[in-house]
Scaffold this motif. Structure first.
Motif, PDB file in Angstrom:
ATOM      1  N   PRO A 224      32.257 -14.702  90.206  1.00  0.00           N
ATOM      2  CA  PRO A 224      32.637 -13.410  90.800  1.00  0.00           C
ATOM      3  C   PRO A 224      31.479 -12.822  91.616  1.00  0.00           C
ATOM      4  O   PRO A 224      30.297 -12.966  91.224  1.00  0.00           O
ATOM      5  N   ARG A 226      30.158  -9.975  92.016  1.00  0.00           N
ATOM      6  CA  ARG A 226      29.239  -9.024  91.384  1.00  0.00           C
ATOM      7  C   ARG A 226      28.292  -9.704  90.416  1.00  0.00           C
ATOM      8  O   ARG A 226      27.428  -9.049  89.839  1.00  0.00           O
ATOM      9  N   LEU A 227      28.482 -11.012  90.186  1.00  0.00           N
ATOM     10  CA  LEU A 227      27.651 -11.716  89.213  1.00  0.00           C
ATOM     11  C   LEU A 227      26.622 -12.636  89.868  1.00  0.00           C
ATOM     12  O   LEU A 227      26.100 -13.539  89.221  1.00  0.00           O
ATOM     13  N   CYS A 258      28.487  -8.280  81.713  1.00  0.00           N
ATOM     14  CA  CYS A 258      27.233  -8.699  82.327  1.00  0.00           C
ATOM     15  C   CYS A 258      26.231  -7.574  82.090  1.00  0.00           C
ATOM     16  O   CYS A 258      26.455  -6.420  82.502  1.00  0.00           O
ATOM     17  N   ILE A 277      25.292 -12.762  80.892  1.00  0.00           N
ATOM     18  CA  ILE A 277      26.728 -12.597  80.598  1.00  0.00           C
ATOM     19  C   ILE A 277      27.014 -13.084  79.186  1.00  0.00           C
ATOM     20  O   ILE A 277      26.704 -14.236  78.827  1.00  0.00           O
ATOM     21  N   VAL A 298      26.710  -3.907  83.910  1.00  0.00           N
ATOM     22  CA  VAL A 298      26.941  -3.880  85.358  1.00  0.00           C
ATOM     23  C   VAL A 298      28.261  -4.541  85.742  1.00  0.00           C
ATOM     24  O   VAL A 298      28.700  -4.446  86.898  1.00  0.00           O
ATOM     25  N   TRP A 299      28.888  -5.206  84.764  1.00  0.00           N
ATOM     26  CA  TRP A 299      30.194  -5.830  85.034  1.00  0.00           C
ATOM     27  C   TRP A 299      30.907  -6.053  83.712  1.00  0.00           C
ATOM     28  O   TRP A 299      30.280  -6.346  82.686  1.00  0.00           O
ATOM     29  N   GLN A 300      32.191  -5.881  83.726  1.00  0.00           N
ATOM     30  CA  GLN A 300      32.980  -6.276  82.574  1.00  0.00           C
ATOM     31  C   GLN A 300      34.314  -6.829  83.047  1.00  0.00           C
ATOM     32  O   GLN A 300      34.854  -6.400  84.067  1.00  0.00           O
ATOM     33  N   GLY A 301      34.798  -7.815  82.332  1.00  0.00           N
ATOM     34  CA  GLY A 301      36.052  -8.450  82.727  1.00  0.00           C
ATOM     35  C   GLY A 301      36.526  -9.406  81.647  1.00  0.00           C
ATOM     36  O   GLY A 301      35.946  -9.508  80.563  1.00  0.00           O
ATOM     37  N   ASP A 305      38.589 -14.157  84.479  1.00  0.00           N
ATOM     38  CA  ASP A 305      37.926 -13.813  85.742  1.00  0.00           C
ATOM     39  C   ASP A 305      36.842 -14.830  86.101  1.00  0.00           C
ATOM     40  O   ASP A 305      36.365 -14.851  87.249  1.00  0.00           O
TER      41      ASP A 305
END
Length: 944
Positions: A224, A226-227, A258, A277, A298-301, A305
């Motif tokens: 992704p 953003r990662l 993340c 992550i 800073v990110w979750q999913g 994903d």
């Protein structure tokens, strides 16, 4: 004048000793059975009967018997003897597993002890030493099994190393080879570095083990947006498997985060500003372990994903320059770790399946001795485990490489359950090896096996669920082993294609040679002997693996049940410990389903394991091992046999000194019952017997109880529920006979004149009780009942040549049974009152009493009035009234509606029968006796 009437009383007389002395007597009985060839006599008597075949699961020929052997073989013997006495032909052929690693290991130990090199010895000579070792222990175990009273075809047992057995195993393998079910493949198997061989599931046990754990960065190359620059963090308890990594797995529906690292602890290997992550639910525990004290999400999913993402191997640039894809997998959990699983297809079953599903390389990294192959970058020659099964240097080398590459986030340790070899006790590894497999899919083997399970009776029923779940989940069957002592895997592989040669003529030639010479022929014959004129040896590679022993034992039905006309296929019953759901039951099912389309058994019975008195597993280190040899030598085999049936063997069962003491008390009850019967029947002649219609009610009640017991015993035998047989027979002896019938009728037996109808009736019934009780107990107390039967002098010459007697339905009398149940209830209250009188020293014996009894129930009153209730209560006289008793009367809470007041009997004591009666002393010819005793004395004088 005092007259001594003792010589006129008919006290029991028998040479059957009260003290059993089983340890000395049992060998004499065994010698008798051998002299008369009891097993052959049983076979002769059973010709033409329905066959009952309990197929023996082969024990291993490598040591003295332990309590598990004793439980197993005694239970089999009790079942066989019972089925024989039910009127079937219960032909039992004992057998032994002879091939495999345990024996090879022992022979290798002898080499090590004398400093010899096993690999320098000729293969055939080594195999001959293994055969000799097995033969020695078969001889020893045969004697030990027979000493337990186990009857069977000991002159012609089966062994998996017999030439005809090895030949049939080749034929069975040939069936899988010809139908396409047998194939070569490379996959991870549980491997023993110490023993240098793959192990079957049944050869593995689990112990606590301390493993090094690592959290490792896998930098994202593609994922992704953003990662970018983030790393997936994996956690593993086997750092040494990282050179074999080819993928990372995630949970598709799991939540992931993340984390940007904002601050770390003093010794943390995490780096400020890096992106890591991990699974959301494990983020807290991960940060705590890694020393991350501040972080920002800073990110979750979802795991979904991450589909299509690629990582770099943590040792990229050091020979590991391939991409590492991320794949969803349903085996990923969030119990511990990071929610990511590193996938090494050569080092785990789940890993292998995932790798195969996505077309990954299955790398060969670790050699048979636990060292990395020379082609493995950075780690060539390092060892996962040493030759002694200790931790090698591979883990340390991998961790140092991770540190140098900056990819180790954290290192720790974990104590957990880990697979070990049940022989060497050393840890195992999953290792990718080329092996031979039987496919669970080809020819619908899995479906056939599951269908066969549904058609099989399981005792207890839960065994069906257990075996079914194993078959549903099991992978293909690895049948090859890299050892010497076993049936050679009789295969040739075409060098150009790697495909096995499928030629029935070749299989037939190999089997025929093995039948004459055994499997040794495979090692000392040129390939042309097997290939014949149709195939060029230059085109083929001969395989020198051996067949795993579970295929040997799984094929016993083919070379025992089918090969012996006196037996039958399928077997009536397979019986082993509950661990054999993954062992013999399992492999026999697969072999038979794959070659014959059904199970080789109609029923499967399982028993538990033997524990010490405190419920602990027996071990030398705990000093809690109980030896069957010691029990037999001190107390006799019948005590051990009684232990088997007195226990609920469907579960784990215990043994120890306290339990043995209880068993000896139970044994004495049975022995004393038989002794009393023998004594009371001294001089009995069938001319004394009375027909059913002339028997008093009490005797007809005993016959009804025999009829009930007969039905119960037969039902329990068919259900293999010998614990219930024991309980019913023990209760009959202790409660119905000893505490009631014997007690009531001893006055008549001892004091009535010999031709008195009541005495004749009693002896008629005692003779029947003896016949039935010795038959029902014979499968259990095989030595004691044989001894008792011999003292009775009846035919046939052995109790074990009898059948369970057939009982006429005329003995069944439910109305009489209900009546006597009421009488015995009222008697309980009377007996309780008399016990209190004795305790208070108001009477010495019950015959000194004349109780007055009030009975609330008119039905019970009528029942009591219709018999000689004084005789039943063993008192000199008794008064029974209807209604409630006075307030000072005795009563029992468990016997409502009955009250008793004790009085002394009126009259004088009869010097012969000890009853207190007004009539004592009225016959001058027999002073101080009652009329009954005076008549008996007169009859005896007349007979003189």
């Amino acid at each position: 004048m005092t007259v001594d009437y003792r010589e006129t009383v008919f006290l029991p007389k028998t040479d059957f000793p009260m003290r059993a002395g089983l340890a000395a007597r049992e060998p004499e009985i065994l010698a008798k059975w051998q002299q008369m060839d009891l097993f052959a006599r049983q076979r002769e008597s059973a010709v033409g009967r329905e066959k009952f075949v309990l197929h023996d699961g082969p024990p291993y020929a490598n040591g003295h018997l332990h309590m598990g052997h004793a439980l197993n073989k005694v239970l089999k013997d009790v079942i066989n003897r019972s089925q024989q006495m039910l009127g079937k032909d219960a032909n039992y052929v004992p057998g032994w597993d002879c091939h495999g690693l345990p024996i090879e290991w022992k022979v290798e130990e002898s080499y090590r002890e004398r400093g010899a090199d096993k690999d320098a010895v000729d293969k055939v000579e080594f195999r001959r030493e293994c055969r000799a070792f097995a033969e020695k222990w078969i001889g020893i175990q045969t004697e030990e099994f027979q000493r337990l009273g186990v009857i069977g075809d000991w002159k012609r047992p089966y062994t998996t190393m017999a030439y005809e057995a090895e030949a049939q195993i080749v034929r069975e393998l040939g069936k899988f080879l010809l139908n396409g079910g047998l194939y070569a493949g490379a996959r991870p198997v549980l491997w023993s570095v110490v023993e240098k061989t793959a192990l079957a599931d049944a050869e593995v046990e689990y112990h606590e083990h301390k493993s090094t754990t690592v959290w490792v960065r896998f930098p994202l190359l593609k994922g992704p947006d953003r990662l970018k620059d983030a790393s997936v963090v994996i956690w593993t308890t086997t750092p040494w498997t990282l050179p074999g990594n080819r993928a990372v797995a995630y949970g598709e529906d799991q939540d992931y985060l993340c984390l940007e690292v904002d601050a770390v602890g003093e010794k943390s290997r995490a780096q400020v500003d890096e992106l890591l992550i991990v699974a959301a639910e494990l983020a807290e525990s991960f940060c705590e372990a890694a020393g991350i004290v501040e972080r920002t999400v800073v990110w979750q999913g979802k795991g979904a994903d991450l589909a299509g993402s690629l990582c770099a191997h943590p040792l990229r640039g050091e020979g590991y320059d391939f991409d590492v894809p991320l794949f969803a997998a349903d085996f990923v959990t969030i119990d511990q770790g990071t929610g990511f699983v590193h996938i090494a297809p050569g080092h785990g079953t789940d890993d292998w399946h995932l790798g195969r599903a996505h077309g990954l390389e299955i790398p060969q990294t670790v050699d048979a001795d636990g060292s990395f192959f020379e082609h493995v970058p950075l780690f060539a020659g390092t060892r996962v485990l040493t030759a002694e099964g200790k931790d090698g240097d591979a883990n340390g080398a991998v961790i140092r490489a991770l540190i140098e590459a900056g990819k180790l986030v954290h290192k720790g340790s974990l104590r957990h359950s880990y697979p070990h070899s049940w022989r060497s006790k050393a840890p195992l590894i999953f290792r990718n090896t080329p092996q031979w497999f039987i496919s669970m899919q080809t020819n619908e083997l899995r479906e056939k096996a599951l269908q066969a399970i549904d058609q099989t009776r399981f005792v207890p029923a839960g065994g069906q669920i257990r075996l079914r779940s194993m078959i549903e989940q099991r992978p293909d069957w690895c049948i090859s082993r890299q050892r010497l002592w076993g049936v050679p895997l009789p295969l040739f592989v075409r060098k150009t294609t790697g495909e096995p040669l499928r030629d029935q003529a070749v299989v037939d030639r190999i089997a025929a040679a093995f039948e004459e010479e055994g499997g040794d022929a495979w090692f000392n014959s040129p390939p042309q002997r097997w290939l014949g004129n149709d195939h060029d040896p230059e085109d083929y590679e001969q395989i020198f693996d051996v067949v795993e022993v579970w295929f040997d034992s799984g094929s016993t039905h083919a070379f025992v049940l089918e090969a012996r006309p006196e037996l039958k296929w399928p077997a009536s019953l397979y019986l082993e410990g509950s661990d054999q759901h993954r062992g013999w039951f399992h492999t026999s099912l697969l072999e038979s389903a794959g070659t014959r389309g059904r199970a080789p058994y109609e029923a499967v019975l399982t028993h538990g394991f033997v524990l010490d008195e405190d419920g602990r597993k027996m071990s030398k280190s705990l000093g809690n091992v109980v030896s069957p040899h010691d029990i037999v030598g001190q107390d006799g085999a019948d005590i051990l046999r009684l232990w088997v049936v007195a226990s609920d063997y469907s579960d784990d069962i215990r043994i120890g000194q306290h339990i043995l003491k209880q068993l000896k008390d139970s044994y004495r009850r049975f022995r004393n019952t038989l002794r009393y019967l023998l004594g009371a029947l001294e001089g009995y002649d069938k001319a004394e017997a009375l027909p059913l219609e002339e028997l008093p009610e009490l005797e007809r009640w005993v016959l009804h109880r025999l009829w009930e017991l007969d039905k119960a015993v037969r039902r329990h035998v068919e259900n293999f529920d010998f614990h219930a047989v024991y309980q019913d027979l023990h209760s009959f002896c202790a409660v119905d006979l000893s505490a009631f019938y014997f007690d009531v009728r001893k006055d008549s037996l001892y004091c009535d004149r010999p031709d008195a109808l009541r005495r004749r009736a009693c002896r008629t019934v005692l003779d029947l009780v003896f016949d039935h009780l010795t038959a029902w107990l014979a499968p259990i107390l095989c030595f004691t009942t044989e001894e008792a039967w011999g003292h009775r002098g009846k035919t046939p010459e052995s109790v074990h040549l009898r059948l369970f007697p057939d009982l006429p339905d005329a003995w069944c009398d439910e109305t009489l049974a209900e009546k006597w149940a009421q009488i015995r209830q009222v008697r309980r209250a009377v007996t309780g009152a008399l016990e209190l009188e004795r305790a208070e020293k108001r009477i010495g014996a019950s015959l000194q009493a004349r109780p007055k009894v009030w009975v609330e129930s008119a039905t019970a009153k009528t029942a009591v009035d219709s018999i000689d209730f004084a005789e039943v209560c063993i008192v000199s006289a008794i008064d029974v009234l209807e209604g409630d008793g006075p307030s000072n009367s005795f009563s029992l809470e468990e016997v409502p509606g009955v009250w008793v007041v004790s009085h002394l009997a009126e009259g004088e004591k009869c010097e012969r029968c000890w009853k207190v009666l007004p009539e004592v002393g009225q016959v001058a010819e027999a002073p101080k006796t009652c009329r009954r005793c005076a008549d008996a004395v007169a009859q005896l004088k007349a007979a003189e």
